[in-house]
Structures are given as structure tokens and as C-alpha cells.
Design a protein around this motif. Structure first.
Motif, PDB file in Angstrom:
ATOM      1  N   UNK A  18      18.469  31.849  41.116  1.00 10.15           N
ATOM      2  CA  UNK A  18      19.206  30.638  40.747  1.00 10.15           C
ATOM      3  C   UNK A  18      20.507  30.978  40.012  1.00 10.15           C
ATOM      4  N   UNK A  19      20.522  32.122  39.334  1.00 16.75           N
ATOM      5  CA  UNK A  19      21.718  32.626  38.674  1.00 16.75           C
ATOM      6  C   UNK A  19      21.945  34.015  39.259  1.00 16.75           C
ATOM      7  N   UNK A  20      23.186  34.248  39.746  1.00 18.53           N
ATOM      8  CA  UNK A  20      23.443  35.503  40.449  1.00 18.53           C
ATOM      9  C   UNK A  20      24.568  36.285  39.806  1.00 18.53           C
ATOM     10  N   UNK A  21      24.431  37.602  39.918  1.00 14.33           N
ATOM     11  CA  UNK A  21      25.524  38.487  39.548  1.00 14.33           C
ATOM     12  C   UNK A  21      26.478  38.605  40.730  1.00 14.33           C
ATOM     13  N   UNK A  22      27.514  39.380  40.565  1.00 12.41           N
ATOM     14  CA  UNK A  22      28.527  39.545  41.604  1.00 12.41           C
ATOM     15  C   UNK A  22      27.929  40.087  42.903  1.00 12.41           C
ATOM     16  N   UNK A  23      27.129  41.161  42.810  1.00 10.80           N
ATOM     17  CA  UNK A  23      26.570  41.772  44.020  1.00 10.80           C
ATOM     18  C   UNK A  23      25.684  40.795  44.785  1.00 10.80           C
ATOM     19  N   UNK A  24      24.862  40.048  44.080  1.00 11.41           N
ATOM     20  CA  UNK A  24      23.988  39.092  44.755  1.00 11.41           C
ATOM     21  C   UNK A  24      24.792  37.947  45.353  1.00 11.41           C
ATOM     22  N   UNK A  25      25.794  37.482  44.630  1.00  7.44           N
ATOM     23  CA  UNK A  25      26.636  36.392  45.158  1.00  7.44           C
ATOM     24  C   UNK A  25      27.375  36.839  46.415  1.00  7.44           C
ATOM     25  N   UNK A  26      27.886  38.073  46.407  1.00  7.90           N
ATOM     26  CA  UNK A  26      28.559  38.609  47.600  1.00  7.90           C
ATOM     27  C   UNK A  26      27.558  38.732  48.745  1.00  7.90           C
ATOM     28  N   UNK A  27      26.380  39.250  48.450  1.00  6.86           N
ATOM     29  CA  UNK A  27      25.352  39.397  49.486  1.00  6.86           C
ATOM     30  C   UNK A  27      24.971  38.042  50.077  1.00  6.86           C
ATOM     31  N   UNK A  28      24.785  37.052  49.223  1.00  7.54           N
ATOM     32  CA  UNK A  28      24.397  35.730  49.715  1.00  7.54           C
ATOM     33  C   UNK A  28      25.513  35.097  50.543  1.00  7.54           C
ATOM     34  N   UNK A  29      26.731  35.243  50.095  1.00  8.16           N
ATOM     35  CA  UNK A  29      27.870  34.716  50.833  1.00  8.16           C
ATOM     36  C   UNK A  29      27.983  35.379  52.207  1.00  8.16           C
ATOM     37  N   UNK A  30      27.825  36.704  52.240  1.00  8.85           N
ATOM     38  CA  UNK A  30      27.899  37.419  53.514  1.00  8.85           C
ATOM     39  C   UNK A  30      26.723  37.085  54.428  1.00  8.85           C
ATOM     40  N   UNK A  31      25.546  36.886  53.857  1.00  6.53           N
ATOM     41  CA  UNK A  31      24.396  36.472  54.667  1.00  6.53           C
ATOM     42  C   UNK A  31      24.639  35.083  55.249  1.00  6.53           C
ATOM     43  N   UNK A  32      25.262  34.221  54.486  1.00  3.68           N
ATOM     44  CA  UNK A  32      25.611  32.885  54.968  1.00  3.68           C
ATOM     45  C   UNK A  32      26.569  32.978  56.157  1.00  3.68           C
ATOM     46  N   UNK A  33      27.584  33.834  56.031  1.00  3.21           N
ATOM     47  CA  UNK A  33      28.534  34.031  57.137  1.00  3.21           C
ATOM     48  C   UNK A  33      27.844  34.613  58.364  1.00  3.21           C
ATOM     49  N   UNK A  34      26.910  35.527  58.143  1.00  2.00           N
ATOM     50  CA  UNK A  34      26.147  36.109  59.242  1.00  2.00           C
ATOM     51  C   UNK A  34      25.415  35.017  60.017  1.00  2.00           C
ATOM     52  N   UNK A  81      19.431  46.645  42.311  1.00  2.00           N
ATOM     53  CA  UNK A  81      20.067  47.470  41.288  1.00  2.00           C
ATOM     54  C   UNK A  81      20.768  46.590  40.251  1.00  2.00           C
ATOM     55  N   UNK A  82      21.484  45.583  40.719  1.00  2.00           N
ATOM     56  CA  UNK A  82      22.176  44.672  39.810  1.00  2.00           C
ATOM     57  C   UNK A  82      21.182  43.915  38.928  1.00  2.00           C
ATOM     58  N   UNK A  83      20.091  43.477  39.499  1.00  2.00           N
ATOM     59  CA  UNK A  83      19.086  42.759  38.711  1.00  2.00           C
ATOM     60  C   UNK A  83      18.476  43.664  37.646  1.00  2.00           C
ATOM     61  N   UNK A  84      18.174  44.909  38.004  1.00  2.00           N
ATOM     62  CA  UNK A  84      17.625  45.844  37.004  1.00  2.00           C
ATOM     63  C   UNK A  84      18.625  46.090  35.889  1.00  2.00           C
ATOM     64  N   UNK A  85      19.878  46.284  36.261  1.00  2.00           N
ATOM     65  CA  UNK A  85      20.936  46.544  35.270  1.00  2.00           C
ATOM     66  C   UNK A  85      21.102  45.337  34.335  1.00  2.00           C
ATOM     67  N   UNK A  86      21.124  44.140  34.896  1.00  2.00           N
ATOM     68  CA  UNK A  86      21.265  42.924  34.089  1.00  2.00           C
ATOM     69  C   UNK A  86      20.086  42.780  33.129  1.00  2.00           C
ATOM     70  N   UNK A  87      18.900  43.047  33.619  1.00  2.00           N
ATOM     71  CA  UNK A  87      17.690  42.959  32.791  1.00  2.00           C
ATOM     72  C   UNK A  87      17.765  43.988  31.656  1.00  2.00           C
TER      73      UNK A  87
END
Length: 173
Positions: A18-34, A81-87
Motif C-alpha cells: 500500500x506504501x511503496x518505495x521507488x523500486x517498487x513504484x517503478x516495478x509496478x508502473x512497468x508491470x502496468x505498462x506490460x 531488497x528495497x523492502x528489507x532496506x526500508x525495514x
């Protein structure tokens, strides 16, 4: 196609946060485009049988393929990786220091346990609707031989091959 983005589905590999870091937001945006591209190309057709499963398959395949947007890593690895780092970097300081020491351990997937039920599954399938035991109440020899071969069992020292033959003493002249 209308201008609204296609929302990528959650998969067994990843539930979008529900709350995303940069990497997850980029991944989700690119998955949406896919997914939008797959809809435009006709590879995905809404309302057809298997559409939901096909969307998930497209996203999972994309998540597990290395991408330049994630420095050659898979999007899934980048998100994890981003989630682990944020945690690990979240307050309070005392917990932050402790979490920092275990970060390397968290990035390695644990070994999966051996399937200890496989021999039992094999036996149940081999027996099927039943098996006639020997007069002594043992499994038939052919079934035991097949089980040893199929399950690569090492002999425990039982069976005809390991019995000591009793012979009468030899007479020497």
C-alpha cells in the motif's frame, strides 16, 4: 484503450504494498505498462477464459526476468531488497542497529526442507486399492524391490540377500 492504467495483480511471488518505495513504484508502473501492451497486442483479452491467470503469468514472468531499470536485477529482487532496506532503516535506533546486523542473513533464501512425505506418497500410489500381503504379513517382494529402486533406498541389512545361510559343518578328512 482508455488512459487509465492497468493495475497489475498481486501474485504468489509478490503482493504490491500500500506504501511503496521507488523500486517498487517503478516495478509496478512497468508491470502496468506490460499489461497495457499485452492488451493492445491482443495477448490478453478481458472476459475470456483464463484471463485472470494469464495476467498473473505475464506479471510473474516479468517480475522474474532481469531488467535494466533495476540495474540488471529482477524487479522482484529489487522490490524485496528495497523492502528489507526500508525495514532495517526504520526507527527506533536500538532496533535499527540490531536489524542492520541481520540484513545479510535476510537476503539469502532459506533452504527448503526435503519432501519427507514422498516415500509415503509413492507407497500409497503403488498400493492403490490394496495389496495382498505375504503369509507372514509382509509387503510382497516385488513391491519392496520396486520401492527400493524408485526411492533409491539403501538396504538396512534385511532381506534374502543379507541372510546368512546355515550350512552343515564340512568334514575334513
Amino acid at each position: 484503450m482508455d488512459a487509465s492504467p492497468v493495475t497489475p495483480p498481486d501474485t504468489d511471488l509478490l503482493t504490491w504494498g500500500p506504501v511503496m518505495g521507488i523500486d517498487e513504484a517503478v516495478a509496478r508502473s512497468n508491470a502496468s505498462r506490460l499489461l497495457e501492451q499485452a492488451l493492445d497486442d491482443g495477448a490478453l483479452v478481458p472476459g475470456t477464459r483464463g484471463y485472470a491467470a494469464a495476467r498473473i503469468e505475464h506479471v510473474e514472468r516479468w517480475l522474474t526476468t532481469p531488467r535494466p531499470a533495476h540495474d540488471g536485477r529482477t524487479p522482484l529482487d529489487a522490490v524485496h531488497s528495497e523492502r528489507r532496506r526500508t525495514w532495517a532503516e526504520a526507527p527506533p535506533d536500538a532496533r535499527r542497529r540490531l536489524r542492520g546486523t541481520v540484513m545479510d542473513l535476510l537476503s539469502v533464501a532459506p533452504e527448503t526442507a526435503a519432501d519427507t512425505a514422498e516415500p509415503l506418497r509413492w507407497l500409497l500410489e503403488a498400493v492403490g486399492d490394496g495389496v495382498t500381503l505375504t503369509q507372514a504379513g509382509y509387503l510382497p517382494r516385488t513391491l519392496v524391490i520396486e520401492a527400493r529402486r524408485a526411492l533409491r533406498l539403501v538396504s538396512a541389512g534385511h532381506g534374502a540377500a543379507h541372510r546368512v545361510r546355515r550350512r552343515s559343518p564340512r568334514r575334513t578328512a
